[in-house]
Enzyme design. Structure first.
Site, short mmCIF file in Angstrom:
data_model
loop_
_atom_site.label_atom_id
_atom_site.label_comp_id
_atom_site.label_asym_id
_atom_site.label_seq_id
_atom_site.Cartn_x
_atom_site.Cartn_y
_atom_site.Cartn_z
N ARG A 282 -49.16 50.59 26.55
CA ARG A 282 -50.17 51.31 27.34
C ARG A 282 -49.52 52.30 28.28
O ARG A 282 -48.44 52.05 28.83
CB ARG A 282 -50.95 50.28 28.17
CG ARG A 282 -52.14 50.88 28.88
CD ARG A 282 -52.85 49.83 29.72
NE ARG A 282 -52.54 50.08 31.12
CZ ARG A 282 -53.33 49.70 32.13
NH1 ARG A 282 -54.45 49.03 31.90
NH2 ARG A 282 -52.99 49.97 33.37
N HIS B 34 -63.84 49.16 31.03
CA HIS B 34 -63.49 48.48 29.78
C HIS B 34 -63.07 47.05 30.08
O HIS B 34 -62.80 46.70 31.24
CB HIS B 34 -62.36 49.21 29.06
CG HIS B 34 -61.10 49.30 29.86
ND1 HIS B 34 -60.92 50.22 30.87
CD2 HIS B 34 -59.97 48.54 29.85
CE1 HIS B 34 -59.74 50.05 31.42
NE2 HIS B 34 -59.14 49.02 30.82
N ASP C 250 -59.36 51.42 35.23
CA ASP C 250 -57.95 51.17 35.56
C ASP C 250 -57.57 51.67 36.95
O ASP C 250 -57.86 52.81 37.32
CB ASP C 250 -57.05 51.79 34.49
CG ASP C 250 -57.07 50.95 33.23
OD1 ASP C 250 -57.17 49.71 33.33
OD2 ASP C 250 -57.02 51.54 32.13
N HIS D 56 -63.44 46.54 34.19
CA HIS D 56 -62.78 47.31 35.25
C HIS D 56 -62.54 48.75 34.79
O HIS D 56 -62.53 49.04 33.59
CB HIS D 56 -61.43 46.67 35.61
CG HIS D 56 -60.45 46.65 34.48
ND1 HIS D 56 -60.54 45.77 33.42
CD2 HIS D 56 -59.36 47.43 34.22
CE1 HIS D 56 -59.56 46.01 32.56
NE2 HIS D 56 -58.83 47.01 33.02
#
Ligand code: SIN
Length: 281
Positions: free
Chosen positions: A272, A257, A101, A99
């Site tokens: 994150r 990623h 983000d 995907h």
């Protein structure tokens, strides 16, 4: 200390040494990092122990924070998420399908940063796929056809109430909030022109792209399946191995990623944050 950037053999991904990210950076260093990030798409900085305050401050050198729906932040840091999987957890790792983000947002993040806090002794790598080279490898006629198509994105597959990340009955230690908002759709070009480099990237993904506005379901599913497989062919992929306290950041406008597993029985914790981006064009 002298900043050094060591690219991977194919130029996709680069290691950055000779810098400490815990303290404010000079304008010159920030400029050099931005140039390296735009060129190599994924930067990894080994040996950068930092708390969430330092992490967030470094993030802001790349722009304002983006917004994170469907996942609650850590206490005291509204822009930092914890990606956590406990030793006894059996669900698939968070983010383990390819995907980009939050591609279902009108303005998806430009950058994502991940800081490794606790790592398993093996497994838990993150794989990155280069959307520029995926586009450039297509035939000229395919490139032209794709440039006239619009992709429809949505968070429904993972984050609706029955979604594969958020859905009922899945025992996750992460703080996911399923929502009917996940059913909303957003249209984006299939071929995205990067706002800073001007390069074209293939910009679809298997998690959030539902299909193509101009095609019927059958043709849409077939094309999406083909493009998702093409975009993540081995030749476009960098398999990133983590070290504790490593910070890795990637350009979400030209990459995909996925997290990988292989560490059942061990804990993995990453923090994150995302940096705001603009509307794909
Ligand atoms: C993600 O942000 O998709 C997760 C990546 C990872 O945990 O390796």
């Amino acid at each position: 200390m002298r900043l050094s950037v060591t690219p991977n053999a194919d130029g996709f991904g680069a290691r950055v040494d000779g810098i400490s990210l815990q303290a404010p950076l000079s304008a010159e260093t920030t400029h050099a990092l931005r140039a390296a990030w735009l060129q190599h798409q994924v930067l990894f900085f080994p040996d950068q122990p930092m708390n969430d305050h330092q992490f967030a401050s470094f993030g802001l050198t790349f722009g304002a924070f983006g917004s994170d729906p469907f996942v609650l932040p850590v206490e005291g840091h509204p822009h930092v998420l914890e990606i956590r999987r406990e030793a006894n957890e059996r669900v698939s790792p968070f983010g383990s399908s390819w995907h980009s983000d939050w591609s279902f947002q009108a303005c998806p993040p430009s950058a994502t940063m991940l800081h490794a806090r606790v790592l398993p002794p093996l497994g838990g790598d993150t794989w990155f796929a280069d959307g520029y080279r995926a586009f450039e490898a297509l035939s000229a006629s395919m490139q032209k056809d794709l440039e006239s198509l619009t992709a429809v994105h949505s968070a429904r597959r993972p984050y609706s109430v029955q979604g594969f990340v958020a859905g009922g009955g899945r025992e996750r230690s992460m703080r996911i909030i399923p929502s009917d908002d996940a059913w909303a759709t957003q249209e984006h070009p299939v071929v995205r022109t990067h706002p800073e480099t001007g390069r074209k990237a293939l910009w679809i993904n298997a998690v959030y792209t539902l299909g193509f506005k101009q095609l019927d379901n059958k043709a849409s599913d077939a094309l999406l399946g083909y493009l998702c497989a093409h975009a993540t062919r081995d030749v476009f992929v960098y398999r990133h191995r983590w070290q504790e306290n490593m910070l890795t950041m990637w350009d979400n406008r030209c990459t995909q990623h996925r997290a990988t597993g292989g560490y059942d029985g061990h804990q993995r914790i990453m923090h994150r944050l995302v940096i705001a981006g603009d509307r794909p064009r």
